[in-house]
Design an enzyme around this catalytic site. Structure first.
Site, PDB file in Angstrom:
ATOM      1  CB  CYS A 103     -13.095   8.921   3.747  1.00  0.00           C
ATOM      2  SG  CYS A 103     -14.648   8.200   4.198  1.00  0.00           S
ATOM      3  CD  GLU A 149     -18.795   6.134  -1.951  1.00  0.00           C
ATOM      4  OE1 GLU A 149     -18.481   7.306  -1.647  1.00  0.00           O
ATOM      5  OE2 GLU A 149     -19.947   5.791  -2.235  1.00  0.00           O
ATOM      6  CE  LYS A 154      -6.224  -5.038  -2.920  1.00  0.00           C
ATOM      7  NZ  LYS A 154      -5.631  -5.244  -1.623  1.00  0.00           N
ATOM      8  CD  GLU A 172      -8.126  11.618   2.781  1.00  0.00           C
ATOM      9  OE1 GLU A 172      -7.545  11.046   1.854  1.00  0.00           O
ATOM     10  OE2 GLU A 172      -9.289  11.365   3.120  1.00  0.00           O
TER      11      GLU A 172
HETATM   12  P1  NAP Z   1      -5.686   3.012  -1.182  1.00  0.00           P
HETATM   13  O1  NAP Z   1      -4.226   2.976  -1.089  1.00  0.00           O
HETATM   14  O2  NAP Z   1      -6.300   3.731  -2.316  1.00  0.00           O
HETATM   15  O3  NAP Z   1      -6.159   1.507  -1.167  1.00  0.00           O
HETATM   16  C1  NAP Z   1      -7.488   1.104  -1.328  1.00  0.00           C
HETATM   17  C2  NAP Z   1      -7.507  -0.249  -1.983  1.00  0.00           C
HETATM   18  O4  NAP Z   1      -6.982  -0.160  -3.312  1.00  0.00           O
HETATM   19  C3  NAP Z   1      -6.650  -1.280  -1.250  1.00  0.00           C
HETATM   20  O5  NAP Z   1      -7.273  -2.525  -1.305  1.00  0.00           O
HETATM   21  C4  NAP Z   1      -5.371  -1.240  -2.062  1.00  0.00           C
HETATM   22  O6  NAP Z   1      -4.547  -2.365  -1.955  1.00  0.00           O
HETATM   23  C5  NAP Z   1      -5.905  -1.070  -3.457  1.00  0.00           C
HETATM   24  N1  NAP Z   1      -4.872  -0.550  -4.346  1.00  0.00           N
HETATM   25  C6  NAP Z   1      -3.774   0.182  -4.008  1.00  0.00           C
HETATM   26  N2  NAP Z   1      -3.036   0.446  -5.103  1.00  0.00           N
HETATM   27  C7  NAP Z   1      -3.655  -0.128  -6.147  1.00  0.00           C
HETATM   28  C8  NAP Z   1      -3.376  -0.226  -7.528  1.00  0.00           C
HETATM   29  N3  NAP Z   1      -2.277   0.314  -8.068  1.00  0.00           N
HETATM   30  N4  NAP Z   1      -4.249  -0.896  -8.320  1.00  0.00           N
HETATM   31  C9  NAP Z   1      -5.342  -1.464  -7.785  1.00  0.00           C
HETATM   32  N5  NAP Z   1      -5.656  -1.443  -6.494  1.00  0.00           N
HETATM   33  C10 NAP Z   1      -4.830  -0.769  -5.670  1.00  0.00           C
HETATM   34  O7  NAP Z   1      -6.379   3.647   0.091  1.00  0.00           O
HETATM   35  P2  NAP Z   1      -6.141   3.267   1.617  1.00  0.00           P
HETATM   36  O8  NAP Z   1      -4.833   3.855   1.990  1.00  0.00           O
HETATM   37  O9  NAP Z   1      -6.356   1.837   1.871  1.00  0.00           O
HETATM   38  O10 NAP Z   1      -7.359   4.005   2.337  1.00  0.00           O
HETATM   39  C11 NAP Z   1      -7.325   5.331   2.679  1.00  0.00           C
HETATM   40  C12 NAP Z   1      -8.121   6.152   1.677  1.00  0.00           C
HETATM   41  O11 NAP Z   1      -9.452   5.680   1.552  1.00  0.00           O
HETATM   42  C13 NAP Z   1      -8.232   7.576   2.096  1.00  0.00           C
HETATM   43  O12 NAP Z   1      -7.905   8.430   1.042  1.00  0.00           O
HETATM   44  C14 NAP Z   1      -9.704   7.737   2.467  1.00  0.00           C
HETATM   45  O13 NAP Z   1     -10.198   9.011   2.329  1.00  0.00           O
HETATM   46  C15 NAP Z   1     -10.369   6.753   1.590  1.00  0.00           C
HETATM   47  N6  NAP Z   1     -11.653   6.323   2.143  1.00  0.00           N
HETATM   48  C16 NAP Z   1     -12.803   6.755   1.543  1.00  0.00           C
HETATM   49  C17 NAP Z   1     -14.043   6.378   2.019  1.00  0.00           C
HETATM   50  C18 NAP Z   1     -15.294   6.855   1.356  1.00  0.00           C
HETATM   51  O14 NAP Z   1     -16.344   6.277   1.564  1.00  0.00           O
HETATM   52  N7  NAP Z   1     -15.272   7.884   0.537  1.00  0.00           N
HETATM   53  C19 NAP Z   1     -14.125   5.520   3.113  1.00  0.00           C
HETATM   54  C20 NAP Z   1     -12.943   5.084   3.716  1.00  0.00           C
HETATM   55  C21 NAP Z   1     -11.711   5.492   3.197  1.00  0.00           C
HETATM   56  P3  NAP Z   1      -3.345  -2.329  -0.876  1.00  0.00           P
HETATM   57  O15 NAP Z   1      -3.993  -2.523   0.413  1.00  0.00           O
HETATM   58  O16 NAP Z   1      -2.449  -3.424  -1.232  1.00  0.00           O
HETATM   59  O17 NAP Z   1      -2.677  -0.994  -1.022  1.00  0.00           O
END
Ligand code: NAP
Ligand code: MG
Length: 498
Positions: free
Chosen positions: A301, A266, A190, A397
């Site tokens: 991240c 992650e 996804k 963050e």
């Molecule tokens: P996010 O909002 O958590 O979204 C990540 C994924 O989860 C997306 O595919 C999102 O879909 C899905 N999602 C959102 N709400 C959900 C729900 N209620 N139930 C199930 N799935 C859901 O994060 P993001 O804004 O895309 O990415 C930024 C974050 O990723 C930052 O906090 C960053 O630190 C973290 N990150 C971590 C790493 C690592 O390796 N540790 C690497 C890169 C990024 P949608 O797109 O529809 O919202």
């Protein structure tokens, strides 16, 4: 291949944008025909409508994935075969890297240069590296003596959901998909709703490379619908998630309320960049400081936004960092000379500028940067001095191009402040003293410590977080493969001997 701005523009009109879900080896509309829009953040214009997969589509994909897993066409294929297919996929990614990079840049606002580097480099490398690993992973024999033979073997874990963020769309897909496929799993990706296009194109390349139908499915959609349906599906064995800490928590809940699937996480970070008093404040260090905070527009991240600098050198450090920040070229992501493209959405840009306002209102000094007027979602590299450990911008963050300098008294003070965080993803330490470097590296509570250079490691080194930055699972390295395998013991008793 280095292309000019004009050649890149030509590619934008020539490339086709796949907009449908990919289930059981074929593109298809969502069962209820619904779509959502994906936007070009550099212009604010809609690129195209994309299938919005709901529970019914997740169900179809899981059935296809389970069928393919059970028929063994991939899960029980000779490892040499999986290797051959993954090497072919790696080659196809390299051949198509320019178009994939243009697609990625249009969809995400990332610079074309970063997209080309990531896709023609790392993404292709991932399929190659894990392909090579597929036929070089050995099991174990336990020391039983002659009474029995005990084999400890690894088997593919089953059907896995790979839920992805928008900041490195195809790279995060490769980080998870390459080891999962090498392990023999059947996968459901996804992509993030903001950036679905390159994962959809990857599915076609995987089919061309010889990944059997049902082994790779790509379901674009929204988190609350598609993501949640994956998290709650009773026939998915594992979810590997990269995204925010908040949503990572939801996946643990989904698992607890469904089939107790294994969840690999992650998540976010608030990583420190520590400069001790003996460090050389040369151009190399300043370049690393700026890159660690501003690379990918800070939408990273492991961005090292919190810069803990010995108070004795902080003024001179700030002067150099501000000069470097001002030299960044922010703007058109498709221009090869651009350093920082657009923030991924208007909403995200407002979140970032909201943090910048908060920094100023809580008493930090903004020395440069801020939002840019006009079309598209652009934020200039922003530098704050006078951070204190309790400020919101020193704790939460931001995920944007913001760097804050927090003066520290000495090494112990730096260690104390660096460790005072709910996150634990990454840290950088600059010092010329190897004893101090190792002292810090062993005590910093995070998954990666880089010394005298900002680095997240590479394909060979595991990546993941302590505390609320991650679970015990790791992406990258041989460790990543373990996420997608389970361990079986086969105990063979010796009969009464001849
Ligand atoms: P996010 O909002 O958590 O979204 C990540 C994924 O989860 C997306 O595919 C999102 O879909 C899905 N999602 C959102 N709400 C959900 C729900 N209620 N139930 C199930 N799935 C859901 O994060 P993001 O804004 O895309 O990415 C930024 C974050 O990723 C930052 O906090 C960053 O630190 C973290 N990150 C971590 C790493 C690592 O390796 N540790 C690497 C890169 C990024 P949608 O797109 O529809 O919202
Ligand atoms: Mg988009």
């Amino acid at each position: 291949m280095t292309l000019t701005r004009e050649q890149i523009q030509d590619r934008t009109t020539a490339i086709s944008m796949g907009t449908e879900a990919f289930i059981n080896g074929a593109y298809c509309a969502a069962s209820d025909g619904s779509t959502f829009e994906t936007v070009n953040p550099a212009t604010g214009e809609t690129l195209c409508g994309v299938s919005h997969c709901k529970g019914e589509d997740v169900d179809l994909a899981v059935r296809a994935a389970r069928r393919s897993f059970n028929d063994g066409s991939w899960s029980r294929a000779a490892p040499e075969h999986r290797k051959e297919v993954l090497l072919k996929l790696s080659g196809l990614v390299r051949e198509n890297a320019t178009d994939l990079a243009v697609l990625e840049s249009l969809d995400s606002g990332k610079t074309i240069t970063d997209c080309q580097d990531e896709i023609g480099g790392e993404v292709a490398d991932f399929f190659q590296w894990y392909g090579e690993l597929a036929d070089k992973s050995f099991g174990k024999i336990a020391p039983t003596g002659e009474d029995a033979l005990a084999l400890i073997v690894k088997e593919p874990a089953g059907v896995v959901g790979l839920v992805l963020p928008w900041n490195f769309p195809l790279l995060m897909a490769a980080w998870k998909l390459a080891p999962a496929l090498a392990a023999g799993c059947s996968c459901i990706i996804k992509p993030a709703e903001q950036t679905p296009l390159t994962a959809l194109r990857l599915a076609e390349l995987a089919r061309e490379a010889g990944v059997p139908d049902g082994v790779l499915n790509v379901l674009p959609g929204l988190g609350e619908t598609t993501g949640q349906a994956i998290g709650r599906h009773p026939d998915i064995d594992i979810v590997s998630f990269t995204g925010s800490t908040e949503v990572g928590g939801y996946f643990l809940r989904y698992a607890g309320e469904s089939n107790l699937k294994v969840i690999g996480l992650e998540m976010g970070g608030k990583s420190p960049f520590i400069v001790l008093d003996d460090a050389d404040l040369d151009d190399d260090l300043i370049e690393h400081a700026a890159t660690s905070a501003f690379w990918n527009g800070g939408q990273n991240c492991s961005a090292n936004m919190r810069q803990l600098v010995d108070a004795r050198i902080a003024d001179s450090y700030l002067e150099k960092v501000v000069d470097r920040a001002k030299a960044y070229k922010v703007g058109d992501p498709l221009d090869p000379d651009t350093d920082i493209g657009a923030m991924v959405t208007e909403e995200h840009m407002e979140r970032v500028t909201g943090y910048i306002d908060k920094g100023a209102s809580e008493g930090a000094n903004q020395l440069t940067g801020g939002a840019r007027e006009g079309r598209g979602y652009f934020v200039e590299p922003t530098v704050f001095s006078g951070l204190t450990p309790d400020m919101t911008i020193a704790r939460e963050e931001i995920f944007g191009p913001v760097l804050g300098v927090l003066p520290v008294k000495d090494m112990d003070d730096a260690l104390h402040i660096a460790s005072d965080s709910e996150y634990g993803l990454h840290a950088t330490v600059f010092t010329r003293d190897i004893d101090r470097a190792l002292h810090m590296a062993h005590r910093l509570p995070c998954g990666t410590v880089s010394v005298n250079g900002f680095s997240e490691g590479d394909i060979k080194t595991p990546f993941g977080g302590y505390r609320q930055s991650g679970s015990l699972s790791r992406d990258n390295g041989t460790e990543a493969m373990q996420q997608y395998l389970q361990t079986k013991t086969i105990w063979i008793s010796r009969g009464s001997a001849a």
